[in-house]
Design a protein around this motif. Sequence first.
Motif, mmCIF file in Angstrom:
data_model
loop_
_atom_site.group_PDB
_atom_site.id
_atom_site.type_symbol
_atom_site.label_atom_id
_atom_site.label_comp_id
_atom_site.label_asym_id
_atom_site.label_seq_id
_atom_site.Cartn_x
_atom_site.Cartn_y
_atom_site.Cartn_z
ATOM 1 N N UNK A 172 19.485 43.846 27.645
ATOM 2 C CA UNK A 172 18.127 43.420 27.324
ATOM 3 C C UNK A 172 17.563 42.522 28.425
ATOM 4 N N UNK A 173 18.409 41.621 28.953
ATOM 5 C CA UNK A 173 17.953 40.744 30.048
ATOM 6 C C UNK A 173 17.700 41.572 31.298
ATOM 7 N N UNK A 174 18.564 42.548 31.555
ATOM 8 C CA UNK A 174 18.384 43.415 32.724
ATOM 9 C C UNK A 174 17.067 44.184 32.621
ATOM 10 N N UNK A 175 16.775 44.722 31.432
ATOM 11 C CA UNK A 175 15.529 45.473 31.234
ATOM 12 C C UNK A 175 14.320 44.575 31.492
ATOM 13 N N UNK A 176 14.377 43.328 31.019
ATOM 14 C CA UNK A 176 13.278 42.390 31.262
ATOM 15 C C UNK A 176 13.083 42.164 32.761
ATOM 16 N N UNK A 177 14.192 42.076 33.503
ATOM 17 C CA UNK A 177 14.123 41.885 34.953
ATOM 18 C C UNK A 177 13.492 43.111 35.627
ATOM 19 N N UNK A 178 13.904 44.317 35.188
ATOM 20 C CA UNK A 178 13.343 45.537 35.769
ATOM 21 C C UNK A 178 11.843 45.646 35.465
ATOM 22 N N UNK A 179 11.440 45.261 34.263
ATOM 23 C CA UNK A 179 10.025 45.324 33.911
ATOM 24 C C UNK A 179 9.202 44.344 34.750
ATOM 25 N N UNK A 180 9.802 43.192 35.054
ATOM 26 C CA UNK A 180 9.128 42.224 35.922
ATOM 27 C C UNK A 180 8.926 42.817 37.318
ATOM 28 N N UNK A 181 9.987 43.455 37.822
ATOM 29 C CA UNK A 181 9.896 44.119 39.124
ATOM 30 C C UNK A 181 8.887 45.263 39.083
ATOM 31 N N UNK A 182 8.870 46.010 37.968
ATOM 32 C CA UNK A 182 7.972 47.147 37.824
ATOM 33 C C UNK A 182 6.507 46.703 37.863
ATOM 34 N N UNK A 183 6.199 45.567 37.227
ATOM 35 C CA UNK A 183 4.826 45.063 37.223
ATOM 36 C C UNK A 183 4.360 44.764 38.642
ATOM 37 N N UNK A 184 5.237 44.178 39.455
ATOM 38 C CA UNK A 184 4.893 43.884 40.850
ATOM 39 C C UNK A 184 4.757 45.173 41.659
ATOM 40 N N UNK A 185 5.592 46.179 41.358
ATOM 41 C CA UNK A 185 5.512 47.455 42.081
ATOM 42 C C UNK A 185 4.196 48.167 41.762
ATOM 43 N N UNK A 189 1.321 49.557 44.153
ATOM 44 C CA UNK A 189 1.254 51.024 44.046
ATOM 45 C C UNK A 189 2.436 51.672 44.770
ATOM 46 N N UNK A 190 3.619 51.086 44.574
ATOM 47 C CA UNK A 190 4.844 51.586 45.215
ATOM 48 C C UNK A 190 5.561 52.521 44.244
ATOM 49 N N UNK A 191 5.336 53.822 44.397
ATOM 50 C CA UNK A 191 5.879 54.795 43.453
ATOM 51 C C UNK A 191 7.397 54.921 43.554
ATOM 52 N N UNK A 192 7.943 54.685 44.740
ATOM 53 C CA UNK A 192 9.409 54.695 44.872
ATOM 54 C C UNK A 192 10.017 53.569 44.046
ATOM 55 N N UNK A 193 9.414 52.372 44.144
ATOM 56 C CA UNK A 193 9.907 51.241 43.350
ATOM 57 C C UNK A 193 9.800 51.497 41.866
ATOM 58 N N UNK A 194 8.698 52.138 41.435
ATOM 59 C CA UNK A 194 8.538 52.478 40.015
ATOM 60 C C UNK A 194 9.594 53.480 39.572
ATOM 61 N N UNK A 221 11.003 58.790 35.735
ATOM 62 C CA UNK A 221 11.483 58.561 37.107
ATOM 63 C C UNK A 221 11.471 59.862 37.900
ATOM 64 N N UNK A 222 11.862 60.960 37.232
ATOM 65 C CA UNK A 222 11.875 62.275 37.886
ATOM 66 C C UNK A 222 10.471 62.667 38.342
ATOM 67 N N UNK A 223 9.459 62.386 37.514
ATOM 68 C CA UNK A 223 8.072 62.707 37.865
ATOM 69 C C UNK A 223 7.618 61.938 39.103
ATOM 70 N N UNK A 224 7.954 60.632 39.150
ATOM 71 C CA UNK A 224 7.582 59.834 40.327
ATOM 72 C C UNK A 224 8.289 60.356 41.582
ATOM 73 N N UNK A 225 9.587 60.673 41.448
ATOM 74 C CA UNK A 225 10.323 61.184 42.608
ATOM 75 C C UNK A 225 9.773 62.529 43.072
ATOM 76 N N UNK A 226 9.349 63.372 42.122
ATOM 77 C CA UNK A 226 8.706 64.639 42.482
ATOM 78 C C UNK A 226 7.409 64.392 43.249
#
Length: 635
Positions: A172-185, A189-194, A221-226
Amino acid sequence: MVFFFCLIFTLSHSQIVPESFKQLSDSLIHARPKTYRELDSVLRNKRADTVYMHYFNQTSARNGYYDGQAYALNQLGRKYRDISQFPKAISLHQLALKAAEEADNLEFRIYSLNMLGVIYRKSDAIKTALDYHQEALDLASTEKNPSNGIKRSINVSLNSIGNLYQTLRQYDIAIAQYKKSMALEKELDNKLGLAINYQNIGECLEHKGQLTEALHHYRTSLEYNNEINNHKGLIICKNSIAQIYIKQNKVKEALEILEPNLLAAEEIGNMYIATSINLNIGWALMELEEYQNAEKYLNRGLALANTHHLPSFISEAYSLLSKLATHKESYKNALLYYQKAESLNVAINSEVNRKYIYDLIIKYETEKQHNEIANLANENLLINLKLKRNKNMLFIGALGMALLTFLLYILYRQKELKNDKKILTLEQSMLRSQMNPHFLFNSLNSIKLYIINNDKKNAVHYLNKFSKLVRKILEASSLKEISLFDELETIELYMNIENIRFSNEINFVILIDEPIDPHNVKIPSLILQPFLENALWHGLSTKEGEKNIELRVSRENSNYIKITITDNGVGRKASERLKRNKVLKRKSVGIDITKERLANFSKDFEHSFQVEIIDLYSSEKESLGTQVILHIPTS
């Protein structure tokens, strides 16, 4: 000095470089751009080519253009990392870091530190990885107006810290960290980071058993990588989706993804992903009982993991090989592989690593909060024309600490209340399982038969026992723990009542070894009845001939006593077959509830409660019954 080391790396790569690229390199060296974005906008299509990057590195070093040298060395490091040549990649990123220091380029210093952290994380060197990401974050925090390049590096650091929480299984803490990073990405508009953050959140959800939600994140994630045509990201996503399919028993669909995906991973030379795909193919084939092919892929995955020093995958390979050996009834090999997997897991997830990571992450969060409080204090001082500076700083600091303490207390209380609620629910479930309507009805019905048959003596005898049993169960349900003597008395009453329905054919005996005094041994209340009920209704109810249950209490060592319940029933496999053929199926939930209760009780003891269930066989592989062993801590 940096130029000398780079020459060593580039001499072996002096292949023919087109004149057009030489001219491009000269123009960049003349213009001397200082940001990653400026260089990457020109060299992006060439950065995966080691010949071009070696040439640009060498030419930049020769002309004292250390910014360009740092860019080229980092791209070379990424290339070798992607083909799992980690030692070479580390050397290149370290040279890039030296070049960035020569150029006094903060952006490239942060970028190089993060790249080193990523490699060490992939090779499970957790402490070293965190040191590099922490240093990158510390450097980034010194820049008041960070560039987009530095912001992206901050996101890499945040994402990596999320990965470390994930390693600690704090999902749960890891997910919160990823969501924080995702908001900055999203801001950048960094689709690789997303794509990376959606993949990581999917992994956490998969570990939590939320397979549908995990699959949704992998597909996003697959859609962004595509969209950005990221071949490596596509391979990783497809491997994760196939892994979910295996867990959902869609094994054939998983293989349809994995087999072409393996060729794609090998084509780009990424042995890290290829190792994972080989193991997943072996796992899928094992589920289809194609054991020979499964063993081939599992051994191939193990060989790749050993070659490229990937401890987590080595452990996973041994775990799967242990499971395969069990299917093949090669129990000696199964135990050997299991022991190897466990020894690696202990090394990777050692308490030293965990404590180190917790300490550093807490330190980082504390420093970050301290900086935020200091900034607020400074703003307040400016508004008040810098009056009463010391008093205001003390007030704001005290208020921040009070709020932080209050918040931590609320979080602690929520955790305690949640735990208390869980324990209460388990106690209620246990009481319901022991006082279920079927048991009460059948017991009273059996006593009624004595009354109908005018057998007053037995009717009164068993009615007394039944009322005493009900009273003892209700009394014990209000207590967290009771003496072993009271628990044994309760289950003896229970067995007497249940034995009526078996026409008193059950031979039940309790044996207590010397010098154990059951009055002085404390155990959680109502934990033995579910195991006896299981023995009666799944082991002995369909057995013909003599029916025995033995309960023995013995001293295991200075820290544990052992309670062993042995029956001579039909065994678990036969019981499962019979249960499938029954129209009315009797579901055993009491054992699961008891195991969960024991896990909760373990929190208050230095040693943990343990339950073993062993199938007994003769030398001719005929079932002799089942044995349950409870290891009860005494301290």
